[in-house]
Write a protein that holds these residues in place. Structure first.
Motif, PDB file in Angstrom:
ATOM      1  N   ARG B 225     -39.977  66.855 -24.343  1.00 48.05           N
ATOM      2  CA  ARG B 225     -39.481  65.527 -24.055  1.00 48.05           C
ATOM      3  C   ARG B 225     -38.073  65.380 -24.608  1.00 48.05           C
ATOM      4  NH1 ARG B 225     -41.447  60.296 -27.116  1.00 48.05           N
ATOM      5  NH2 ARG B 225     -40.108  58.792 -26.051  1.00 48.05           N
ATOM      6  N   GLN B 227     -35.083  62.264 -25.302  1.00 44.59           N
ATOM      7  CA  GLN B 227     -34.825  60.827 -25.278  1.00 44.59           C
ATOM      8  C   GLN B 227     -33.408  60.591 -25.767  1.00 44.59           C
ATOM      9  OE1 GLN B 227     -34.880  57.974 -24.174  1.00 44.59           O
ATOM     10  NE2 GLN B 227     -36.635  56.874 -25.021  1.00 44.59           N
ATOM     11  N   ASN B 291     -43.333  65.566 -28.049  1.00 41.77           N
ATOM     12  CA  ASN B 291     -43.474  64.133 -27.887  1.00 41.77           C
ATOM     13  C   ASN B 291     -43.427  63.377 -29.223  1.00 41.77           C
ATOM     14  OD1 ASN B 291     -43.875  61.810 -26.589  1.00 41.77           O
ATOM     15  ND2 ASN B 291     -45.934  62.270 -25.881  1.00 41.77           N
ATOM     16  N   SER B 295     -40.462  60.787 -30.749  1.00 45.59           N
ATOM     17  CA  SER B 295     -40.716  59.382 -31.100  1.00 45.59           C
ATOM     18  C   SER B 295     -40.277  59.108 -32.529  1.00 45.59           C
ATOM     19  CB  SER B 295     -42.202  59.043 -30.938  1.00 45.59           C
ATOM     20  OG  SER B 295     -42.569  59.144 -29.585  1.00 45.59           O
ATOM     21  N   ALA B 299     -36.698  56.826 -33.457  1.00 43.73           N
ATOM     22  CA  ALA B 299     -36.819  55.620 -34.283  1.00 43.73           C
ATOM     23  C   ALA B 299     -35.852  55.703 -35.471  1.00 43.73           C
ATOM     24  CB  ALA B 299     -38.251  55.454 -34.775  1.00 43.73           C
ATOM     25  N   ARG B 302     -32.316  55.111 -34.112  1.00 44.54           N
ATOM     26  CA  ARG B 302     -32.059  53.708 -33.811  1.00 44.54           C
ATOM     27  C   ARG B 302     -31.772  52.928 -35.107  1.00 44.54           C
ATOM     28  NH1 ARG B 302     -33.387  49.251 -30.714  1.00 44.54           N
ATOM     29  NH2 ARG B 302     -34.061  50.468 -28.931  1.00 44.54           N
ATOM     30  N   THR B 315     -32.544  52.435 -26.041  1.00 42.51           N
ATOM     31  CA  THR B 315     -33.114  53.739 -25.732  1.00 42.51           C
ATOM     32  C   THR B 315     -33.547  53.716 -24.272  1.00 42.51           C
ATOM     33  OG1 THR B 315     -35.222  52.957 -26.612  1.00 42.51           O
ATOM     34  CG2 THR B 315     -33.915  54.365 -28.038  1.00 42.51           C
ATOM     35  N   ALA B 316     -33.431  54.828 -23.627  1.00 44.18           N
ATOM     36  CA  ALA B 316     -33.780  54.885 -22.205  1.00 44.18           C
ATOM     37  C   ALA B 316     -35.277  54.634 -22.040  1.00 44.18           C
ATOM     38  CB  ALA B 316     -33.406  56.245 -21.642  1.00 44.18           C
ATOM     39  N   HIS B 317     -35.635  53.816 -21.065  1.00 47.24           N
ATOM     40  CA  HIS B 317     -37.049  53.515 -20.844  1.00 47.24           C
ATOM     41  C   HIS B 317     -37.753  54.593 -20.045  1.00 47.24           C
ATOM     42  CE1 HIS B 317     -35.843  49.405 -22.079  1.00 47.24           C
ATOM     43  NE2 HIS B 317     -36.992  49.537 -22.699  1.00 47.24           N
TER      44      HIS B 317
END
Ligand code: FAD
Ligand code: FAD
Lengths: 354, 491
Positions: B225, B227, B291, B295, B299, B302, B315-317
């Protein structure tokens, strides 16, 4: 402790150059066993030490070559950073210059790189006693030929490293060791499967029917992968990797016997010479004790496009390094001639050509 | 008569090459040679003496042998996307086009590597590896077009090199054809090889030490993944500080890019990425992994960005939004092309801590030269790409743009950086090499060149300036009477 001995060292090299005296460059001499022996006047770098510049937010560290690895690693640890190549510390010793010049890397190599991958620039003394600065202190730099990487693994035959700038990395948030009881073929099969998944591996070693895995990364990810892979967690997990890195495992304790280091593609099947071996780097580095003759070992390895060197030389053993092809010999000669025209820097340490 | 001599040489060589290559792969006519007159730095153009397009290693060896015997210079060319004039022809040199050598020779998922010919496009490697869950990490923005041979020759980077390294960190072996037409294998199937690290020396050598005919690249597992966070800042300096704060926090993003207001507005007008156009700068921070890891990391990213003063963090949805965030950054160069008839892309690297100061200086130079500049920045590794906007049809503007660009590069050296992070020196930055390296180090480079190419036939005149050239360049500088950047403090 910090001391800049550039001027003293330059004088020593110049004098040796004029007199044609061979120099044996040494840091802590912890790797004196490695490579061909050099007959020369010692040029001691261990007092030329000190961290010159370290800015954690730039991910760059610059230190004099004689700085002990232990000092550098302690400073980095304060800021949550590491030398990702995990330089081996034989007898607990080792200088930064020796680590870079030998080019050796610890268990994290396939994922974290070797000195050649992390070196950004060096200041060196060539055989004429000239101070040269190559590369720099920034992470991306393609101006001119990449001479600083050429220093990694050159075993001091091209220059006396004075100062080295390296890329450093954040230390992993979490590290865990797993142990699986698996015979060698099953272990290699398991590794092949894991290698193709985004598994946060940072170590993979097979020894005596056991596969040791090290996971490094974010908490959640290490947790999830540890569960998926299974296997018990041996009590002091990290000690194993430290001992592997510094060759303090029982496996290595065979004084007087020749220890071979094979460099191969990780999935290479077991070679005839590998009856008594330890697999590191997920199979890409193999430590071997064997009574096969050197030529046979080199042949077996060459069939898989790999290479073999003698790491610890036993009684009456042959040259540690592989003979190079004629074109390579010519290139090595010419390069050596430019850096060290009088041939005074560690002559012969890297083999007959240099 | 020089021209007739060249004409004779062309015919003579074509005859000799015809022993080894089919006639359609020997290009002699002017209109056939025209497409090869420049690379991505199109302000410099020259017609090659002759173009040859070999189809296998033996043909390359034959061409090299002929050229060596005749003492004719050879310039290798991949896709011609280089931005420093590295593949710029010479009228007395053979241009060796490698685009026909475009086969993936072996893909070995068990050993995480692929062996490919030099003309294979960068992206084609990852496409071929995808069914195995693998990819090739270095991803220059030109990856749909540029070749792996060109990537090796330039030590190409991309937006993910902070975490995954440059080309040099992602290679296992090379097959080289030397200037004499001999084959030379460097590296091997394992991670270490005996002798000096010639693999590193060849990487980034801009076609001046040997011709790359086969490349064994490392492959990595595709992250589960990916992000991305987009952060807006009211102040460029604050954005620069936020990058340092992220690193200090122990975060090693897969990609970390900065755009200033001029470049983000141009990009927004062009691709409608949804960028906040009132921001002074934006950061794109990408994390990848599995994944759970992503996550956890996103976080942290951010939180850190907000604490560092970001006015907004998104963040991209979904994958589509992530692609949109990146589309603006990836279109930064063409976007500049829309707001200006021409643009000139620079490529210096600086220690990141000097970012604010370097951007201030660039703004001052922009004023001085009366030319606009937009900045995009591989912020994680300090690689700055100022885009100088100019109009090539306006008399004197190209020269002004070049001078402005030269000043930016010298500024990079001044603050402890380098004149090129990934595009190479080529023809373009040959003068600035004199600013970065003293004569002893240039001499060392020439000696290395001579070790591989004693007669100086491989891509001559590029990448490493002669000492004479530097003396002339230095003389001009001194004549102009200015100490370089007197307004900067010295250290
Ligand atoms: C829009 C755009 C975006 C770009 N983004 C990036 C980026 O993000 N990162 C980056 O690093 N670069 C970037 N570049 C620059 C360029 O794409 C790279 O330098 C690329 O590696 C060049 O590859 P090429 O095949 O086009 O090589 P060419 O331009 O054909 O040649 C480049 C140099 O390599 C030599 N060469 C080519 N093939 C061989 C060979 N087989 N053997 C020996 N020498 C050879 C040539 O002589 C020349 O000196 C970008 C370019 C453009 C136009
Ligand atoms: C408007 C807004 C404000 C926020 N403010 C804060 C704040 O102030 N402080 C704070 O700490 N956090 C805040 N958060 C939450 C935090 O930033 C989230 O971790 C962040 O939004 C990550 O979003 P994500 O899309 O990565 O979702 P995640 O939480 O990482 O993932 C959501 C779920 O989707 C799944 N998933 C998503 N993408 C994939 C994929 N490609 N493949 C497989 N599974 C996938 C994951 O398994 C997960 O279960 C905020 C979030 C939003 C949207």
């Amino acid at each position: 402790m910090t001391d800049d001995l550039t001027d003293v060292l330059r004088e020593q090299v110049r004098e040796a150059g004029h007199a044609g005296t061979a120099l044996r460059i040494r840091g802590h001499d912890s790797k004196a066993f490695y490579g061909e022996p050099v007959d020369g006047k010692p040029l001691d770098l261990s007092a030329h030490r000190g961290i010159v510049d370290y800015e954690p937010t730039e991910l760059v560290l610059t230190a004099r070559a004689g700085t002990p690895l232990a000092e550098i690693e302690a400073l980095l640890a304060e800021k949550g950073q590491v030398l990702a190549f995990e330089a081996p510390r034989f007898d607990g010793r080792g200088t930064l210059g020796g680590a870079v010049a030998s080019g050796l890397a610890g268990p994290r190599r396939p994922w974290g790189g070797a000195p050649r991958d992390l070196i950004l620039g060096v200041r060196l003394l060539d055989g004429r006693g000239q101070v040269l600065r190559v590369g720099g202190q920034v992470m991306k730099n393609v101006a001119g030929y990449d001479v600083s990487r050429l220093m990694a693994g050159s075993l001091g035959t091209l220059g006396v490293l004075l100062e080295i700038s390296l890329k450093v990395l954040p230390a992993p948030i979490e590290t865990r060791t797993l142990l699986l009881e698996l015979l060698r073929e099953a272990a290699l099969a398991r590794l092949r499967e894991l290698a193709r998944q985004p598994c946060p591996l940072s170590g993979a070693c097979h020894l005596d029917g056991r596969l040791y895995l090290r996971l490094s990364g974010a908490h959640a990810s290490v947790d999830a992968w540890a569960q998926r892979i299974g296997g018990e967690v041996p009590a002091p997990g990290n000690t194993f990797w430290e001992h592997l890195r510094d060759q303090r495992l029982d496996f290595f304790e065979r004084p007087g016997q020749t220890l071979w280091r094979l460099s191969l593609a990780p999935a290479t099947p077991r070679l005839a010479c590998e009856r008594d071996s330890l697999l590191d780097w997920a199979g890409a580095q193999r430590w071997v004790f064997t009574d096969h003759p050197a030529e046979a070992i080199r042949e077996q390895v060459a069939a898989y496009d790999g290479h073999a060197e003698i790491f610890h030389r036993g009684e009456g053993e042959t040259a540690p390094f592989q003979v190079l092809s004629p074109i390579l010999v010519m290139l090595h000669r010419r390069i050596k001639e430019r850096f060290d025209p009088a041939g005074i820097l560690n002559p012969g340490r890297l083999g007959a050509v240099c | 008569m020089r021209d007739s001599t060249l004409e004779q040489r062309r015919h003579h060589l074509a005859l000799r090459f015809a022993d080894h290559l089919a006639p359609e792969f020997i290009l002699m006519n002017e209109e056939e040679r025209r497409p090869y007159e420049c690379d991505g730095l199109s302000a410099y153009r020259l017609l090659p003496l002759l173009v040859v397009l070999p189809g296998n290693i033996e043909e390359v060896q034959a061409v090299m042998r002929v050229c060596y015997e005749e003492r004719v210079p050879v310039i290798a060319r991949g896709a011609g996307t280089g931005l420093s004039g590295g593949a710029l022809p010479r009228e007395d040199a053979v241009l060796l086009g490698l685009s026909r050598l475009n086969r993936i020779l072996a893909l070995d998922p068990d050993n995480l590597c692929a062996r490919v010919q030099p003309g294979v496009r960068n992206l084609a490697i990852s496409e071929a590896a995808r069914p195995y869950g693998l990819y090739y990490a270095p991803d220059p923005s030109s990856q749909i077009a540029c070749t792996i041979g060109g990537n090796v020759a330039e030590n190409a980077g991309g937006v993910h090199c902070l975490k995954y390294g440059l080309t040099v960190n992602n290679l296992l072996a090379l097959e080289i054809v030397t200037v004499k037409g001999e084959r030379l294998r460097i590296g091997g199937s394992g991670l270490d090889s005996p002798g000096y690290d010639l693999l590193a020396l060849l990487t980034g050598s801009e076609g001046m030490l040997g011709i790359v005919l086969e490349v064994t690249v490392k492959l990595l597992p595709i992250p589960q993944r990916t992000q991305v966070a987009l952060a807006a800042f009211d102040d460029v300096e604050q954005a620069g500080q936020a990058v340092a704060d992220l690193i200090a926090e122990g975060i090693l993003p897969a990609g970390l890019e900065m755009m200033d207001q001029a470049s983000l507005r141009a990009a927004e007008d062009f691709v409608h990425a949804g960028y906040p156009t009132d921001a002074a700068a934006i950061l794109l921070c990408e994390v990848d992994g599995d994944n759970d890891e992503v996550s956890e990391e996103i976080a942290r990213v951010r939180r850190r960005l907000l604490e560092s003063g970001a006015s907004e963090v998104r963040t991209a949805h979904d994958e589509a939004e992530r692609a949109r965030f990146w589309a603006g950054r990836k279109a930064a160069f063409p976007a500049a092309g829309r707001i200006s008839p021409d643009y000139y892309c620079m490529d210096g690297t600086i220690p990141r801590k000097h970012l604010a100061r370097v951007l201030r200086e660039i703004a001052a130079l922009s004023e001085e030269y009366g030319l606009r500049a937009a900045n995009v920045f591989h912020a994680g590794d300090g690689n700055l790409h100022p885009l100088i906007l100019y109009d090539g049809n306006a008399p004197g503007e190209l020269e002004r743009a070049e001078e402005f660009g030269g000043k930016i590069l010298e500024l990079c050296v001044e603050v402890g950086g380098t004149i090129t992070g990934e595009h190479g020196v080529g023809m373009e930055k040959i003068n600035q090499m004199c600013a970065q390296f003293p004569p002893e180090e240039l001499q060392l480079f020439h000696a290395i060149k001579a070790a591989f190419d004693p007669h100086g036939l491989l891509n001559p005149g590029k990448a490493i300036p002669t000492l004479n050239r530097c003396a002339e360049f230095g003389a001009i500088h001194v004549k102009a009477g200015d100490l370089r950047f007197p307004h900067l403090e010295r250290f």
